[in-house]
Design a protein around this motif. Structure first.
Motif, mmCIF file in Angstrom:
data_model
loop_
_atom_site.group_PDB
_atom_site.id
_atom_site.type_symbol
_atom_site.label_atom_id
_atom_site.label_comp_id
_atom_site.label_asym_id
_atom_site.label_seq_id
_atom_site.Cartn_x
_atom_site.Cartn_y
_atom_site.Cartn_z
ATOM 1 N N GLY A 80 0.754 -1.290 0.038
ATOM 2 C CA GLY A 80 -0.071 -0.012 0.023
ATOM 3 C C GLY A 80 0.788 1.235 -0.050
ATOM 4 O O GLY A 80 0.236 2.425 -0.215
ATOM 5 N N TYR A 81 2.219 1.160 0.169
ATOM 6 C CA TYR A 81 3.007 2.435 0.067
ATOM 7 C C TYR A 81 3.578 2.458 -1.089
ATOM 8 O O TYR A 81 4.186 1.848 -1.907
ATOM 9 C CB TYR A 81 3.937 2.222 1.120
ATOM 10 N N ASP A 82 3.638 3.807 -1.555
ATOM 11 C CA ASP A 82 4.092 4.213 -3.024
ATOM 12 C C ASP A 82 5.626 4.155 -2.862
ATOM 13 O O ASP A 82 6.085 4.503 -2.243
ATOM 14 C CB ASP A 82 3.747 5.663 -3.155
ATOM 15 N N ILE A 83 5.954 3.362 -4.052
ATOM 16 C CA ILE A 83 7.466 3.343 -4.129
ATOM 17 C C ILE A 83 8.204 4.463 -4.336
ATOM 18 O O ILE A 83 9.322 4.795 -3.626
ATOM 19 C CB ILE A 83 7.778 2.362 -5.413
ATOM 20 N N GLY A 89 11.803 8.877 1.047
ATOM 21 C CA GLY A 89 11.967 8.709 2.704
ATOM 22 C C GLY A 89 13.383 8.352 2.980
ATOM 23 O O GLY A 89 14.083 8.900 3.736
ATOM 24 N N CYS A 90 14.053 7.373 2.365
ATOM 25 C CA CYS A 90 15.439 6.883 2.572
ATOM 26 C C CYS A 90 16.180 7.808 1.876
ATOM 27 O O CYS A 90 17.512 7.994 2.700
ATOM 28 C CB CYS A 90 15.602 5.525 1.696
ATOM 29 N N ILE A 91 16.103 8.628 0.882
ATOM 30 C CA ILE A 91 17.098 9.710 0.390
ATOM 31 C C ILE A 91 17.107 10.695 1.523
ATOM 32 O O ILE A 91 18.055 11.432 1.838
ATOM 33 C CB ILE A 91 16.574 10.173 -0.913
ATOM 34 N N LYS A 92 15.894 11.018 1.946
ATOM 35 C CA LYS A 92 15.827 12.170 3.081
ATOM 36 C C LYS A 92 16.568 11.966 4.290
ATOM 37 O O LYS A 92 17.318 12.536 4.991
ATOM 38 C CB LYS A 92 14.363 12.482 3.307
ATOM 39 N N ASP A 93 16.550 10.672 4.522
ATOM 40 C CA ASP A 93 17.098 10.334 5.905
ATOM 41 C C ASP A 93 18.626 9.769 5.421
ATOM 42 O O ASP A 93 19.319 9.509 6.526
ATOM 43 C CB ASP A 93 16.568 9.182 6.431
ATOM 44 N N SER A 94 18.995 9.979 4.445
ATOM 45 C CA SER A 94 20.364 9.456 3.814
ATOM 46 C C SER A 94 20.668 7.973 4.581
ATOM 47 O O SER A 94 21.749 7.722 4.976
ATOM 48 C CB SER A 94 21.541 10.265 4.462
ATOM 49 N N ARG A 95 19.960 6.976 4.321
ATOM 50 C CA ARG A 95 20.231 5.786 4.720
ATOM 51 C C ARG A 95 19.652 4.505 3.557
ATOM 52 O O ARG A 95 18.797 5.149 2.658
ATOM 53 C CB ARG A 95 19.339 5.401 5.833
ATOM 54 N N PHE A 96 20.060 3.755 3.762
ATOM 55 C CA PHE A 96 19.840 2.504 2.808
ATOM 56 C C PHE A 96 18.625 1.943 3.095
ATOM 57 O O PHE A 96 17.914 1.861 4.112
ATOM 58 C CB PHE A 96 20.971 1.440 2.912
ATOM 59 N N GLY A 97 17.989 1.705 1.820
ATOM 60 C CA GLY A 97 16.312 1.283 2.024
ATOM 61 C C GLY A 97 16.079 -0.098 1.660
ATOM 62 O O GLY A 97 14.840 -0.562 1.889
ATOM 63 N N TYR A 98 16.953 -0.875 0.928
ATOM 64 C CA TYR A 98 16.505 -2.286 0.485
ATOM 65 C C TYR A 98 16.106 -3.162 2.000
ATOM 66 O O TYR A 98 15.147 -3.735 1.744
ATOM 67 C CB TYR A 98 17.641 -2.990 -0.211
ATOM 68 N N GLU A 99 16.780 -3.075 3.017
ATOM 69 C CA GLU A 99 16.418 -3.853 4.189
ATOM 70 C C GLU A 99 15.117 -3.315 4.589
ATOM 71 O O GLU A 99 14.370 -4.178 5.217
ATOM 72 C CB GLU A 99 17.523 -3.704 5.336
ATOM 73 N N GLU A 100 14.551 -2.333 4.581
ATOM 74 C CA GLU A 100 13.516 -1.711 5.010
ATOM 75 C C GLU A 100 12.312 -2.270 4.166
ATOM 76 O O GLU A 100 11.210 -2.583 4.618
ATOM 77 C CB GLU A 100 13.522 -0.088 4.764
ATOM 78 N N VAL A 101 12.516 -2.244 2.735
ATOM 79 C CA VAL A 101 11.672 -3.094 1.831
ATOM 80 C C VAL A 101 11.389 -4.535 1.929
ATOM 81 O O VAL A 101 10.427 -5.024 2.024
ATOM 82 C CB VAL A 101 12.160 -2.877 0.366
ATOM 83 N N VAL A 102 12.426 -5.279 2.496
ATOM 84 C CA VAL A 102 12.592 -6.671 2.757
ATOM 85 C C VAL A 102 11.597 -6.773 3.949
ATOM 86 O O VAL A 102 10.739 -7.632 4.098
ATOM 87 C CB VAL A 102 13.912 -7.141 3.280
#
Length: 455
Positions: A80-83, A89-102
């Motif tokens: 339900g969350y738009d890619i 959100g990950c760019i804004k926080d300067s963090r890696f996002g793949y693990e969040e997606v997992v």
């Protein structure tokens, strides 16, 4: 280099057998139409046949109005969350996002900071392969194709699992997390063995660093000097996020669900998805785009000129150039019409890095393919079809800019998509309940058996 297996079947014998096979296996398209068979599990308007329900991912590219398919801007939603919002959100926080997606795909919610940290720690602990696995499984019988080797490794991991056939949720979740974590290690090791066996180049295997994200782990293991920039790792991380899932109906994910419905083990189900993604009509398309771009740049005097690229695309569509398939790779999609959100995100990032690293001509060539293909279809095929670039058009260029060898283009797709495969397997176990068994109508004639002496 491994010795090739020499088949005991002669070419003459094989030719004769193929002639015999052809006599009784061809079914004319008109017969499919007669029985209203939905070939490729597609409806007449090219939409997919409804085969199930999912909460994991939504792919939107059109809507139906009065029975007509109306194009719209593409949307990709994970739980339900738009890619676009996830990436931003990950760019804004300067963090890696793949693990969040997992986490999101597997568990259905956005992770808290503590949950995300916990997942990263679990994946870090699971990245290492069983003792002697690299020496005994990967280094022996090297494969020319990394996807082939990864599939074999997945199947072999069954033998190292103390409880491989248990399909309870806790056990399948454990297996899923381990496979998600181990894929980068398997891929990089398989590639190093290929370098040594087929390219006569040095092989290097770096130790795993537990503090690395998935994207950092991949770049660290692939590069001889183990060096990469933060920008490079974040770009690869973005690619992993965009490829992590694409609904239950894409060929490889559907393969996972079909095998899962039979009650088979996790390793068998995931290996089947590797086999599917290996196909050029699916995950192998990004390599076809790269080859197509090379050909256009070699054969067109100035591939930065849209009109010259257009002329060559006409030849490709008419099967006078390209690989003879008449396909323009990287254009069009089964669902997306006006736009593929993944392609839009990648294009923006690819342009920035391509211009910085001297790949401006490659980017302009791809941009011209994107611009000219709809016009070419309209003129050559007389089809005014709303058509957009898909994610494959720009993903290959991103990998090229990152210095990733073409051998690994599809494998990187698999490393990302395994998160979606595992999520769909878990959902099928909890919600499916029935073995998938579509109907096939027999169109063979009833014949009277003849004894061997009468034939």
């Amino acid at each position: 280099m491994p010795k090739n297996y020499i088949s005991p079947i002669s070419m003459d014998a094989l030719s004769s057998l193929c002639s015999e096979l052809d006599k009784n296996n061809s079914i004319r398209p008109s017969v499919f139409e007669k029985y209203h068979v939905k070939r490729g599990l597609r409806n007449e308007d090219s939409t997919g046949v409804m085969a199930g329900l999912t909460r994991i991912c939504s792919v939107e590219g059109y809507y139906i109005l009065d029975g007509e398919r109306i194009p719209k801007d593409g949307k990709l939603l994970y739980r339900g969350y738009d890619i676009n919002d996830i990436v931003k959100g990950c760019i804004k926080d300067s963090r890696f996002g793949y693990e969040e997606v997992v986490w999101l795909l597997l568990f259905g919610s956005l992770p808290t900071a503590n949950q995300l940290l916990s997942l990263r720690e679990v994946l870090a602990e699971c990245r290492a392969l069983p003792e002697e696995f690299v020496e005994d499984v990967i280094m022996k019988n090297a494969s020319k194709d990394i996807m082939n080797k990864m599939a074999r490794c997945v199947l072999t991991l069954y033998s190292f699992d103390e409880n491989p056939d248990d399909t309870s949720i806790p056990n399948v979740l454990r297996q899923s997390l381990q496979l998600i974590a181990q894929m980068p290690t398997i891929m990089s090791s398989a590639y190093q063995v290929k370098r040594r066996s087929f390219y006569d180049k040095s092989m290097f295997l770096h130790p795993i660093r537990k503090e690395h994200s998935t994207a950092e782990c991949i770049l660290y293991q692939l590069r001889a000097d183990k060096k990469f920039t933060e920008e490079e790792a974040r770009l690869l991380d973005m690619c992993l996020m965009l490829h992590a899932d694409h609904g239950g109906g894409n060929n490889s994910t559907f393969s996972t669900r079909v095998l899962t419905s039979s009650g088979t083990d996790t390793y068998s189900a995931i290996a089947a998805s590797f086999g599917s993604l290996k196909g050029p009509r699916h995950g192998g398309a990004n390599l076809r785009v790269a080859n197509q771009m090379k050909e256009i740049m070699e054969c067109v005097p100035d591939s930065t000129d849209p009109s010259q690229v257009k002329d060559y695309l006409v030849k490709i569509l008419n099967k006078e150039a390209g690989d003879g398939s008449g396909l323009i790779y990287g254009m069009g999609h089964a669902v997306y019409t006006k736009s593929d959100p993944r392609a839009l995100i990648l294009k923006e990032s690819a342009k920035k890095l391509a211009y910085e690293k001297g790949y401006e001509k490659e980017f302009k060539t791809l941009n011209n393919i994107e611009k000219m293909t709809p016009q070419v279809f309209a003129e050559v095929k007389d089809v005014n079809k709303t058509m957009c670039a898909n994610v494959d058009l720009y993903s290959g260029l991103v990998y090229k800019v990152l210095g990733i060898p073409e051998d690994l283009y599809t494998s990187l797709f698999a490393i990302s998509r395994i998160a979606g495969w595992c999520a769909h397997r878990l959902e099928e176990i909890t919600s499916g309940g029935k073995i998938m068994r579509p109907a096939y109508k027999s169109v063979s004639k009833v014949q009277k058996y003849k004894y061997l002496s009468e034939r």
